[in-house]
Design a protein around this motif. Structure first.
Motif, PDB file in Angstrom:
ATOM      1  N   ASP A 162       0.849  -1.192   0.000  1.00 53.45           N
ATOM      2  CA  ASP A 162       0.000   0.000   0.000  1.00 53.45           C
ATOM      3  C   ASP A 162       0.881   1.236   0.000  1.00 53.45           C
ATOM      4  N   CYS A 163       0.493   2.227  -0.791  1.00 53.88           N
ATOM      5  CA  CYS A 163       1.194   3.514  -0.830  1.00 53.88           C
ATOM      6  C   CYS A 163       0.164   4.630  -0.760  1.00 53.88           C
ATOM      7  N   PHE A 164       0.523   5.695  -0.070  1.00 56.95           N
ATOM      8  CA  PHE A 164      -0.337   6.875  -0.039  1.00 56.95           C
ATOM      9  C   PHE A 164       0.037   7.776  -1.204  1.00 56.95           C
ATOM     10  N   SER A 191      -9.785  12.430 -12.337  1.00 56.67           N
ATOM     11  CA  SER A 191      -8.928  12.686 -11.175  1.00 56.67           C
ATOM     12  C   SER A 191      -8.839  11.416 -10.342  1.00 56.67           C
ATOM     13  N   LEU A 192      -7.712  11.251  -9.685  1.00 54.60           N
ATOM     14  CA  LEU A 192      -7.553  10.173  -8.718  1.00 54.60           C
ATOM     15  C   LEU A 192      -7.459  10.815  -7.350  1.00 54.60           C
ATOM     16  N   PRO A 193      -8.383  10.487  -6.453  1.00 55.39           N
ATOM     17  CA  PRO A 193      -8.381  11.125  -5.132  1.00 55.39           C
ATOM     18  C   PRO A 193      -7.213  10.646  -4.273  1.00 55.39           C
ATOM     19  N   ALA A 194      -6.811  11.490  -3.351  1.00 55.15           N
ATOM     20  CA  ALA A 194      -5.752  11.128  -2.419  1.00 55.15           C
ATOM     21  C   ALA A 194      -6.176   9.918  -1.603  1.00 55.15           C
ATOM     22  N   GLY A 195      -5.201   9.140  -1.187  1.00 58.23           N
ATOM     23  CA  GLY A 195      -5.491   8.006  -0.327  1.00 58.23           C
ATOM     24  C   GLY A 195      -4.501   6.887  -0.519  1.00 58.23           C
ATOM     25  N   ASN A 196      -4.730   5.794   0.181  1.00 51.06           N
ATOM     26  CA  ASN A 196      -3.890   4.607   0.068  1.00 51.06           C
ATOM     27  C   ASN A 196      -4.388   3.737  -1.070  1.00 51.06           C
ATOM     28  N   TYR A 197      -3.460   3.285  -1.889  1.00 52.74           N
ATOM     29  CA  TYR A 197      -3.763   2.436  -3.036  1.00 52.74           C
ATOM     30  C   TYR A 197      -2.852   1.214  -2.999  1.00 52.74           C
ATOM     31  N   ARG A 198      -3.369   0.086  -3.467  1.00 53.84           N
ATOM     32  CA  ARG A 198      -2.525  -1.083  -3.683  1.00 53.84           C
ATOM     33  C   ARG A 198      -1.575  -0.737  -4.811  1.00 53.84           C
TER      34      ARG A 198
END
Length: 159
Positions: A111-113, A123-130
């Protein structure tokens, strides 16, 4: 307007805003839970390390294009990435050696923020993504990323 009507209108407005934010957050969470990103972190911010990061990006995208095309879910994409971890590592380390550097690449799923990122059409919202994470050397430099499932890396990499 009497005080009761004003209070009712304010309450209704507050409820509408909160409900729209709840819906937006749910949509963002849904997006985050259905995307696999490629995240390459350079050894340092030197021009050589930054250039190498982009060479690795290009080779990874070239040699693995289509890997995720038949994946129908994030878990399927992660399984495919897991199967190819060794290959991703071989590609990155090969490019490092071809360029005469003596550090290694570390490849993993995790996971990366990410901060919010705006494009012309989405748009891709901020947050943790695989993410498929490729750390080069000390991994203290600027990073590069794209979305590999669903596949939108190639357009992003050519801009």
């Amino acid at each position: 307007m009497n005080k009761r009507i004003k209070l009712s209108l304010c309450f209704g407005l507050i409820c509408a805003v909160l409900l729209s934010m709840t819906n937006f957050n749910a949509l963002c969470d849904d997006l985050r839970q259905n995307v696999l990103r490629l995240h390459i972190i350079a050894n340092s911010n030197s021009a050589l390390d930054q250039e190498l990061k982009l060479k690795i990006r290009d080779r990874i995208l070239e040699e693995t294009s289509g890997v995720f095309l038949d994946a129908d879910s994030l878990s399927a994409a992660e399984s495919k990435a897991e199967e190819k971890l060794l290959r991703f590592s071989e590609i990155a380390n090969s490019v490092i050696k071809e360029n005469g550097l003596n550090y290694n690449a570390e490849v993993s799923l995790g996971d990366c923020f990410f901060e919010t990122r705006h494009y012309d059409t989405f748009s891709l919202p901020a947050g943790n993504y695989r993410s498929l994470i490729i750390k080069l050397g000390e991994a203290k430099g600027k990073n590069w990323w794209c979305v590999i499932f669903t596949e939108i890396c190639l357009p992003a990499a050519t801009d």
